[in-house]
Design an enzyme around this catalytic site. Sequence first.
Site, mmCIF file in Angstrom:
data_model
loop_
_atom_site.group_PDB
_atom_site.id
_atom_site.type_symbol
_atom_site.label_atom_id
_atom_site.label_comp_id
_atom_site.label_asym_id
_atom_site.label_seq_id
_atom_site.Cartn_x
_atom_site.Cartn_y
_atom_site.Cartn_z
ATOM 1 N N LYS A 164 0.874 -1.178 0.000
ATOM 2 C CA LYS A 164 0.000 0.000 0.000
ATOM 3 C C LYS A 164 0.905 1.219 0.000
ATOM 4 O O LYS A 164 1.662 1.445 0.953
ATOM 5 C CB LYS A 164 -0.908 0.001 1.234
ATOM 6 C CG LYS A 164 -1.826 1.216 1.335
ATOM 7 C CD LYS A 164 -2.773 1.064 2.525
ATOM 8 C CE LYS A 164 -3.546 2.327 2.832
ATOM 9 N NZ LYS A 164 -4.411 2.769 1.757
ATOM 10 N N THR A 189 -2.718 6.769 -0.066
ATOM 11 C CA THR A 189 -3.926 6.841 0.738
ATOM 12 C C THR A 189 -4.771 7.982 0.199
ATOM 13 O O THR A 189 -4.238 8.976 -0.295
ATOM 14 C CB THR A 189 -3.622 7.003 2.243
ATOM 15 O OG1 THR A 189 -4.833 6.941 2.984
ATOM 16 C CG2 THR A 189 -2.896 8.310 2.550
ATOM 17 N N GLU A 191 -3.265 0.748 -3.646
ATOM 18 C CA GLU A 191 -3.980 0.557 -2.378
ATOM 19 C C GLU A 191 -4.088 -0.929 -2.020
ATOM 20 O O GLU A 191 -4.639 -1.282 -0.988
ATOM 21 C CB GLU A 191 -5.401 1.135 -2.482
ATOM 22 C CG GLU A 191 -5.464 2.648 -2.436
ATOM 23 C CD GLU A 191 -5.562 3.194 -1.022
ATOM 24 O OE1 GLU A 191 -5.341 2.449 -0.055
ATOM 25 O OE2 GLU A 191 -5.867 4.383 -0.889
#
Length: 101
Positions: A19, A22, A72
């Site tokens: 990841k 954000t 993500e």
Amino acid sequence: MNDITFYQRFEADILAGRKTITIRDKSESHFKAGDILRVGRFDDNQYFCTIEVLGVSPITLDELTEQHATQENMGLDELKEVIRGIYPCEVQFYLIEFIKI
């Protein structure tokens, strides 16, 4: 004190480097490239790593792509669903790109 928090379910992906972005609302749009942030879990504010912000840019749900979803570590539909669940009334978001350091 942590600078930014993530739901606990994202911790392993951040720590593993899966990841790398954000999506946040305006309240977290003040970060800028080069910022070094302490990262904690939203659930209990427990620190778990440090990240460096690579960039921040405005984005809408309609502008999200499969590449964003990959960054993500989820599918595009799932990403949009997660964002709508966290920010049900927002239309403008900010994409924060980061790397775990």
